[in-house]
Design a protein around this motif. Structure first.
Motif, short mmCIF file in Angstrom:
data_model
loop_
_atom_site.label_atom_id
_atom_site.label_comp_id
_atom_site.label_asym_id
_atom_site.label_seq_id
_atom_site.Cartn_x
_atom_site.Cartn_y
_atom_site.Cartn_z
N ILE A 101 0.84 -1.19 0.00
CA ILE A 101 0.00 0.00 0.00
C ILE A 101 0.88 1.25 0.00
O ILE A 101 1.83 1.34 0.79
CB ILE A 101 -0.91 0.04 1.24
N VAL A 102 0.60 2.15 -0.93
CA VAL A 102 1.27 3.45 -0.93
C VAL A 102 0.17 4.50 -0.81
O VAL A 102 -0.71 4.57 -1.66
CB VAL A 102 2.07 3.67 -2.22
N LYS A 103 0.24 5.30 0.25
CA LYS A 103 -0.85 6.23 0.59
C LYS A 103 -2.17 5.46 0.61
O LYS A 103 -2.28 4.48 1.31
CB LYS A 103 -0.89 7.40 -0.41
N THR B 82 0.33 -8.97 9.43
CA THR B 82 -0.02 -8.84 10.84
C THR B 82 0.80 -7.75 11.50
O THR B 82 0.29 -6.92 12.26
CB THR B 82 0.21 -10.18 11.57
N LYS B 83 2.08 -7.77 11.20
CA LYS B 83 2.97 -6.75 11.77
C LYS B 83 2.53 -5.35 11.38
O LYS B 83 2.50 -4.44 12.20
CB LYS B 83 4.41 -6.97 11.25
N GLU B 84 2.20 -5.23 10.11
CA GLU B 84 1.83 -3.91 9.62
C GLU B 84 0.53 -3.44 10.25
O GLU B 84 0.36 -2.27 10.60
CB GLU B 84 1.72 -3.93 8.09
N ILE B 85 -0.41 -4.37 10.40
CA ILE B 85 -1.68 -4.04 11.04
C ILE B 85 -1.44 -3.58 12.47
O ILE B 85 -1.97 -2.57 12.93
CB ILE B 85 -2.65 -5.25 11.01
N GLU B 86 -0.57 -4.32 13.16
CA GLU B 86 -0.29 -3.97 14.54
C GLU B 86 0.31 -2.56 14.67
O GLU B 86 -0.08 -1.78 15.52
CB GLU B 86 0.68 -4.98 15.16
N GLY C 270 -1.44 0.56 16.56
CA GLY C 270 -0.76 1.30 17.62
C GLY C 270 -0.77 2.80 17.34
O GLY C 270 -1.04 3.62 18.22
N PHE C 271 -0.52 3.10 16.09
CA PHE C 271 -0.52 4.49 15.69
C PHE C 271 -1.89 5.11 15.88
O PHE C 271 -2.06 6.19 16.45
CB PHE C 271 -0.06 4.60 14.24
N GLU D 174 -7.46 4.13 9.89
CA GLU D 174 -8.57 3.15 9.92
C GLU D 174 -8.73 2.50 8.56
O GLU D 174 -8.87 1.27 8.46
CB GLU D 174 -9.87 3.86 10.33
N ALA D 175 -8.71 3.30 7.51
CA ALA D 175 -8.88 2.77 6.17
C ALA D 175 -7.76 1.79 5.83
O ALA D 175 -7.99 0.73 5.25
CB ALA D 175 -8.89 3.91 5.16
N LYS D 176 -6.57 2.16 6.23
CA LYS D 176 -5.43 1.32 5.91
C LYS D 176 -5.53 -0.02 6.64
O LYS D 176 -5.27 -1.08 6.05
CB LYS D 176 -4.14 2.03 6.32
N ILE D 177 -5.93 0.05 7.89
CA ILE D 177 -6.07 -1.19 8.67
C ILE D 177 -7.11 -2.09 8.02
O ILE D 177 -6.92 -3.30 7.90
CB ILE D 177 -6.45 -0.86 10.14
N LYS D 178 -8.19 -1.47 7.57
CA LYS D 178 -9.26 -2.23 6.94
C LYS D 178 -8.73 -2.97 5.70
O LYS D 178 -8.95 -4.18 5.53
CB LYS D 178 -10.40 -1.28 6.54
N THR D 179 -8.03 -2.25 4.85
CA THR D 179 -7.45 -2.84 3.64
C THR D 179 -6.53 -3.99 3.99
O THR D 179 -6.58 -5.07 3.40
CB THR D 179 -6.66 -1.79 2.85
#
Length: 881
Positions: A802-804, A826-830, A834-835, A868-873
């Motif tokens: 994902i970019v932007k 999983t790491k990226e979602i975490e 956190g952010f 939020e959007a990124k996590i969803k994706t």
RNA sequence: GGGGGGUUAGCUCAGCUGGUUCAGAGCACCUGCCUUACAAGCAGGGGGUCACUGGUUCGAACCCAGUACUCCCCA
């Protein structure tokens, strides 16, 4: 012209430097343009180029070259300083090597040797500066002991004497008993040494069997003691008020005085006072009106006044007197201590504080405007932190001792007759006339001129004035010549902080005194060049690289860049040769990029879409970065300006732009480039060369001429500094996304061990109407894709990133490791969770929402929704695995 | 003794008005590449308790106080 050879710095540097000289590009005469002026801090005639000069003069050259390109009438005035002490020492040593003693020569004979020496070696350092590329107006070269400059110094002395600013008085000076001269404070080196602290008791005269014990490291000076001093609060000694102590051996009765200067904790809290041989004691002596007994002769041996050990050296006497006092029962104890002792910089003799008759300049009045105009920013010190130091110094300024017991320098224009009369004037004839008014029988041969010369700084403080018009002191600024009126005040002064007071402050004083105006607007203070261990570079330590060897090794351009890459204003510079290597790599990079461009075969044909957009992008990038660079310059952030230039050239131009427009190879044959792209590229290169020119004058001039046919005066040194108009900032943002996308694809290749030669496909999950295809060809080219398409749905068997807000897929059949992908996602979602959490905490904080600026809150909200959007994706990707 | 600085990644330094995914850059380092301008190179990557302690603030690398270490100038 084809660029085929590797770049040869030495050959090219000599060629262009001579060309610039021949075409008189460094030359400046007053005209209708605005002037931009720098006067060089004149290096000592004795000097050979060291790293400090390299740094200093590179900065000046960068400033002057850029000013020249900006259209100013740029004038950099070079010259040298006669440096009375350093030069005289050199000449004395040279003569000594030939078996000639200075004391056997007359003043005239010695000076003739000194001038011979100056003529032979005095210009070396200026020749060395040329190797660095310094674009000084050499026709203006000045020397502080030229006849008319010296005359100006004498005029100033006479003028200030008339104004009652100069007086003669007895003062404590740093005496070098070996060199037989006073030396300035800055020529005294304080070293920590192991000494002995002698505790000696003195009999109290008025009280039977009462003693007072003092502590001293210099028992030989006891013979000159004229008081004992204690702290008024010291309970141990309160009862001694009004009493006297008896100095051992000489049996002199001296008063016990009370002064809060004393440190009660040191030694016994009682200080022996020897006004003739210690500056602090001297001051106490003045305050308490003590007798002064000078027990040490100029040669460091005991004088008649000492009564004991007459004619013996002070160090021999130190041992002897300690022994003798011990035998007389005066020594209480002896302790080992460490203390600081001053040594003469050039003879290494221990400095003896000594009273002597000297000339002084009163500083309190004249220094006022010099302080005011720095405090009100009329003169800017860069970096600003030096203003505090400056203020403190100017508020506590002492009268300036301007006489030196030397021959090399401007001789003090004071004349004495045989009856103790003194006059100050230019010539013997005038002196005779004036002295005769009070001493009518005076014979000419009974008049003698003061033997001393003036402190070097008493001439160099006039430097920004006299380099342009030495007569201005006489005529006054209003009647000064055209040069002084045009160039003064100068713009920037580049110098070292350690001479902020000796030189800078005094130039400011002289500027206001004699021109009614500041001598310069900005003072850029460089740091000290140190080695990697933080030691000051010096000859004696042998830790300084030979600058000219560095230039041979890395090219002048490489060394210039190397020095400035790591030189924040006012901070010391930890020099390391690897910086020069980086500098060399930079010009090499530029050379190769130019070689590539010059090597293109140019035809008129259709322009590839990727090239077209790359040109638009780089046009804006260049303008944007030029804005940044100009801003750094305006704040004198030299390293930052250089680094921004470096990245613009290396990263943006070479790594991105050239890679996009570079024609492909087909069947092992390079394809030609279309003319439109080629012309734009050459235009960019020209602008980049201009921006690089102040840092790397030689390689840029060379390429400037290789890339295009030029007429003889079309040189980069006088080319116009590029304009910076950013037309489209959105394209810059867009490119950032493009660059990250390409980097992601490359990263996938790296982690999956896929060769850069193997073509890949890339899918972007997006609706056609929502996405710009402007850079598609760029992405295809730099990621080496065979396909880049939009897709409505997720692509199976692919790696995603994902970019932007954009979601990309690279199909990789068979090489997808599901476990690895899961872990990565999983790491990226975490991380994103956190952010998001930290942002939400902020937003749920009532105080934050109430007090923070509204823009900031909006920004935080956007951050939250983006996350939020990124996590969803990401979660969708994870579940579909 | 008086004054002024500094302490952020292995090194050299940015961080400007306290608030952007703020913890950065260059070099060095690690991995993979001798891909037709450049191995003096290319692509990718790892790495920091912002000296320490406390305070102010909704929020501190940033402001304040103290401590430690260190550099410079003056005496």
């Amino acid at each position: 012209m084809e660029i085929t050879k590797p770049y040869n710095p030495t050959e090219t540097e000599n060629k262009w430097y001579q060309y610039w000289l021949d075409k008189k590009f460094f030359k400046s005469t007053p005209d209708g343009r605005k002037p931009y002026t720098i006067v060089i801090p004149p290096p000592n005639v004795t000097g050979v180029l060291h790293m400090g000069h390299m740094l200093n003069n590179t900065i000046q050259d960068v400033l002057i070259r850029r000013a020249r390109m900006l259209g100013f009438n740029a004038c950099w005035v070079p010259g040298t300083d006669h440096a009375s002490i350093a030069t005289e020492a050199k000449v004395v040593k040279l003569l000594a090597d030939k078996g000639i003693k200075k004391s056997d020569l007359t003043r005239e004979e010695f000076l003739s040797h000194a001038w011979d020496w100056k003529d032979k070696y005095g210009g070396i350092i200026l020749e060395q500066l040329k190797k660095l590329g310094a674009s000084c107006d050499w026709d203006r070269t000045r020397f502080t002991m030229e006849t008319d400059l010296s005359e100006a110094v004498i005029d100033v002395f006479i003028d200030l004497h008339k104004k009652k600013q100069i007086y003669r008085g007895v003062r404590m000076v740093n005496w070098d008993p070996q060199g037989l001269t006073a030396v300035s404070d800055e020529e005294v080196i304080h070293k920590e040494v192991n000494s002995k602290l002698f505790f000696v008791k003195y009999k109290i005269d008025e009280i039977a069997d009462e003693w007072i014990t003092i502590a001293t490291t210099r028992p030989e000076t006891i013979l000159g003691d004229t008081a004992v001093c204690v702290h008024p609060e010291d309970e141990r000694y309160k009862h001694l008020k009004g009493k006297h102590a008896v100095i051992p051996m000489v049996n002199r009765k001296v008063p016990i005085i009370f002064d809060d200067y004393i440190t009660m904790e040191f030694g016994t809290g009682a200080l022996k006072v020897t006004p003739a041989h210690d500056i602090n004691d001297y001051n106490l002596g003045v305050k308490h009106k003590l007798e002064v007994i000078d027990t040490i002769a100029p040669n460091g041996k005991m004088s008649e006044a000492a009564k004991f050990y007459v004619g013996e050296d002070r160090f021999t006497v130190r041992k002897k007197i300690a022994k003798d006092l011990e035998e007389l029962g005066h020594v209480v104890k002896i302790e080992d201590i460490k203390n600081k002792v001053g040594y003469s910089e050039r003879t290494d003799a221990v400095i003896e504080p000594k009273l002597s008759m000297q000339w002084f300049l009163k500083m309190d009045g004249v220094s006022k405007p010099a302080l005011e105009n720095v405090l009100n920013n009329n003169i800017k010190l860069i970096p600003e932190k030096f203003v505090n130091t400056y203020k403190h110094w100017m508020e506590n300024v002492h009268d300036w001792c301007i006489s030196r017991q030397l021959w090399w320098g401007q001789r003090i224009p004071a004349w004495y007759d045989n009856k103790g009369n003194t006059v100050v004037c230019k010539t013997l004839a005038e002196a005779e006339q004036q002295l005769r008014t009070t001493n009518p029988e005076l014979r000419t041969e009974d008049i003698r001129q003061d033997e001393d010369v003036l402190d070097t700084w008493f001439s160099s403080w006039l430097w920004p004035i006299t380099v342009f018009d030495p007569k201005a002191i006489q005529t006054g600024f209003k009647n000064a010549n055209a040069d002084l009126k045009y160039y003064y005040p100068t713009n920037d002064l580049v110098t070292a902080p350690e001479i902020l007071f000796f030189w800078v402050a005094r130039m400011i004083i002289a500027g206001y005194e004699y021109c009614g105006e500041k001598p310069f607007t900005n003072v850029y203070l460089t740091g000290i060049v140190r080695d990697k261990q933080g030691r000051k570079m010096s000859k004696s330590l042998g830790n300084s690289p030979e600058p000219l060897e560095l230039i041979t090794k890395y090219g002048a351009d490489g060394v210039r860049v190397g020095m400035l890459l790591c030189s924040p204003a006012g901070n010391d510079l930890m020099f390391d040769e690897s910086h020069c290597e980086q500098g060399r790599n930079f010009w090499n990079k530029v050379w190769n990029a130019s070689k590539l461009i010059k090597g293109f075969e140019v035809v008129v044909k259709e322009q590839p879409a990727a090239s077209k957009v790359a040109i638009t992008w780089f046009e804006n990038k260049l303008a944007e970065q030029l804005e940044v660079i100009n801003d750094h310059y305006s704040k004198y952030r030299m390293s930052d300006a250089l680094m921004a230039t470096y990245k613009l050239v290396w990263d943006d131009f070479c790594a991105w732009y050239l890679e996009i427009i570079k024609p492909e190879f087909i069947d092992g044959k390079a394809q030609p480039i279309d003319k439109t792209t080629y012309d734009a590229t050459v235009g960019f290169l020209e602008n980049l060369l201009k921006i690089m020119h102040p840092w790397m004058p030689f390689v840029t001039e060379e390429i400037w001429h290789l890339i295009k046919e030029r007429n003889e005066k079309d040189c980069i040194i006088v080319a116009e500094w590029p304009k910076n108009e950013v037309k489209d900032r959105s394209i810059l943002q867009m490119f950032d996304i493009v660059a990250e996308t390409i980097a992601q694809v490359r990263s996938i290749r790296n982690s999956k061990n896929i060769s850069p030669k193997q073509k890949l496909s890339l899918y972007l999950k997006a609706e056609k109407e929502n996405v710009s295809t402007l850079f598609h060809d760029v992405i295809i080219k730099l990621s080496n894709l065979d396909k880049f398409e939009l897709t409505g749905a997720k692509v199976e068997n692919s790696v995603s990133f994902i970019v932007k807000q954009f979601e990309f897929f690279v199909p990789l059949e068979g090489s997808i490791n599901k476990e690895e992908e899961k872990e990565r996602l999983t790491k990226e979602i975490e991380y994103n969770k956190g952010f998001l959490k930290s942002v939400q905490i902020k937003l749920s904080n009532e105080n934050f929402v109430a007090k923070a600026k509204p823009e900031l809150i909006a920004l935080e909200r956007k951050k939250a929704s983006d996350a939020e959007a990124k996590i969803k994706t990401l979660q969708e990707q994870l579940t579909s695995l």
